[in-house]
Write an enzyme that holds these catalytic residues in place. Structure first.
Site, PDB file in Angstrom:
ATOM      1  N   THR A 109       0.820  -1.213   0.000  1.00 32.19           N
ATOM      2  CA  THR A 109       0.000   0.000   0.000  1.00 32.19           C
ATOM      3  C   THR A 109       0.851   1.259   0.000  1.00 32.19           C
ATOM      4  OG1 THR A 109      -1.739  -1.172   1.168  1.00 32.19           O
ATOM      5  CG2 THR A 109      -1.803   1.214   1.291  1.00 32.19           C
ATOM      6  N   THR A 185       2.211  -4.253   4.374  1.00 31.03           N
ATOM      7  CA  THR A 185       2.203  -4.522   5.816  1.00 31.03           C
ATOM      8  C   THR A 185       1.863  -5.973   6.151  1.00 31.03           C
ATOM      9  OG1 THR A 185      -0.093  -3.807   5.951  1.00 31.03           O
ATOM     10  CG2 THR A 185       1.601  -2.162   6.459  1.00 31.03           C
ATOM     11  N   ASP A 186       1.127  -6.648   5.251  1.00 35.32           N
ATOM     12  CA  ASP A 186       0.594  -7.966   5.627  1.00 35.32           C
ATOM     13  C   ASP A 186       1.685  -8.961   6.015  1.00 35.32           C
ATOM     14  OD1 ASP A 186      -1.792  -6.830   5.005  1.00 35.32           O
ATOM     15  OD2 ASP A 186      -2.150  -7.986   3.186  1.00 35.32           O
ATOM     16  N   LYS A 264       2.172  -7.960  12.690  1.00 35.93           N
ATOM     17  CA  LYS A 264       0.959  -7.228  12.349  1.00 35.93           C
ATOM     18  C   LYS A 264      -0.188  -7.837  13.150  1.00 35.93           C
ATOM     19  CE  LYS A 264      -1.899  -5.550   8.609  1.00 35.93           C
ATOM     20  NZ  LYS A 264      -2.137  -5.367   7.186  1.00 35.93           N
TER      21      LYS A 264
END
Ligand code: ASP
Length: 464
Positions: A109, A185-186, A264
């Site tokens: 992202t 981020t995942d 995360k």
């Protein structure tokens, strides 16, 4: 002059007819009255393959919604705003006084803008475009950029880890003062672990950064995270592999987390990254880094990094569930997996049913390690009978190593010692970069993770 192809881009009847009847086209700012409520927003184009029944509206909040044709009572056009989403690619201004930072782009992202044809976030920014959208970076450092990949982070894997580690090694050799890695981020915590093992003794900071919300959204954390990461890389004195992400929702500071202790933890909060089993390493406020945890590895340009970009791909992770059958483990062994990390219950348990499969795995030379589903706490296999029995079957406990970290470490350890399983096992049990710690800090579980009021008090105390 309007072009009917563009005006109704992606829309077919019945939706197109509803739009025409109400004098609304793509890029119209409208108020839609429907049987499900009233919505105000911008009509987005759609892909040619989308269904014919929905109108896609971008709400002011930044979210997209679909309105079904048969729920629409009226569409009222209030204005027209064609969106241009190309951000200019700009050459980074150089200042000989400022530190040199290498920014590697991998996607996610943070490197994205919204594709208004599909309404999906696509990896579209090059690192140069990132600078174009965050010019403050020029106040922090001299930035060189290189797009290594353009993928969402679920597509990062062994090959990408190897390339990234090798490129970090090259950037260190080339004399950069810090490295920033833009990443989805995942799976950022998987890559942070991979780099912790593959690039050891780094003389400079290696800072991974991502964003939970793309930069076209008012609440985007992209610029803020990037600026904080650039500061940590250019000016911070912590030379480790770290993740730099949003701290509390009050926007006061960012947190730096140690590569193998971060995870995360929330699908959509910006303050999604947490240090588990410990407190975060440092905070960055107004560009200044304050350590929260000591000791840490200091920046030292003379230190030589050890780069080992290797990964055995036949390793896996098994999340235990009650009623698990032995054939799950048997199948992995039969498929040629060389190592298995179990995320067990409680202190590190699985049911009796799988014992024979664990025994068989050992006989076939497949290494099996135990980690915890609870994420916090330590594997302790001497407490209950179950734990002792599993130990007897050759399963190796990994203290408080996080399951994903154990998976990555196992791939790396077997990659380093393809012909020496005992050496790989010894490496697995050797702490690296706090992947296993001696104890949890007092209060670490309760506070200090960003976003809750207790932290403010705690941080104030530390800083005063
Ligand atoms: N799906 C994205 C990714 O991990 C999410 C993000 O970047 O935040 O690539």
């Amino acid at each position: 002059m309007s072009d009917p192809k563009e005006d109704y881009k992606g829309y077919r009847d019945p939706m197109r007819a509803v739009m025409q009847a109400n004098g609304v086209t793509v890029w119209s700012q409208i108020v839609a009255r429907t049987s499900r409520g009233t919505f105000a927003g911008l009509v987005l184009p759609r892909s040619e393959t989308s269904d014919a029944d929905h109108l896609v509206l971008k709400l002011e909040s930044g979210y997209n919604i679909g309105l079904r044709a048969d729920t629409i009572e009226s569409l009222e056009k209030r204005g027209y705003k064609k969106a241009e989403y190309k951000i200019p690619e700009e050459e980074f201004p150089k200042d000989p006084e400022k530190p040199r930072v290498m920014l590697f782009g991998t996607g996610g992202t943070i490197a994205s803008r919204l594709d208004y044809r599909t309404g999906a976030v696509i990896p579209a920014f090059s690192p140069g475009e990132l600078y174009g959208s965050v010019p403050e970076l020029a106040d922090v450092c001299n930035l060189d950029t290189e797009k290594l990949f353009g993928v969402f982070s679920e597509n990062m894997g062994a090959e990408q880890y190897r390339v990234l580690a090798a490129r970090c090694g090259e950037a260190i050799e080339a004399g950069y003062d810090g490295i920033v890695i833009g990443h989805g981020t995942d799976t950022m915590h998987h890559t942070a672990a991979a780099l912790t093992f593959m690039v050891q003794d780094t003389p400079i900071p290696i800072v991974m950064v991502g964003s939970q919300r793309s930069s076209d959204r008012p609440s985007s954390d992209a610029a803020r995270n990037l600026i904080a990461a650039a500061n940590a890389a250019a000016h911070g004195d912590i030379a480790e592999v770290m993740v730099c992400m949003f701290g509390p929702t009050s926007d006061q500071y960012n947190l730096l987390h140690r590569g193998p202790r971060v995870r995360k933890m929330h699908s959509s909060y910006r303050s999604t990254f947490r240090t588990l089993g410990d407190i975060p390493l440092a905070m960055i406020r107004d560009g200044k880094l304050s350590a929260l945890k000591t000791p840490y590895r200091l920046r030292d340009p003379k230190r030589k990094a050890t780069v080992t970009p290797v990964f055995e791909e036949r390793v896996t992770i098994v999340y235990y569930y009650p009623n698990m059958q032995p054939d799950v483990i048997d199948a992995l062994v039969d498929c040629g997996y060389k190592g298995i990390v179990i995320a067990g219950t409680g202190l590190g348990h699985v049911n009796r049913l799988v014992y024979p499969a664990l025994e068989r795995a050992r006989e076939k030379g497949v290494q099996v390690y135990m980690t915890l589903q609870t994420l916090w706490g330590f594997v302790q296999m001497h407490v209950y009978e179950t734990g002792r029995e599993i130990l007897q079957l050759g399963v190796v406990p990994l203290a408080n190593m996080l399951p994903e970290v154990a998976y990555i470490k196992l791939g790396w350890a077997l990659g380093r010692h393809p012909d020496d399983p005992e050496a790989a096992k010894a490496l697995m049990q050797t702490p690296i970069g706090d992947d296993m710690t001696e104890r949890e800090p007092f209060g670490g579980y309760l506070v200090f993770q960003g976003g809750v009021p207790e932290i403010t008090g705690f941080v104030k105390k530390i800083l005063s």
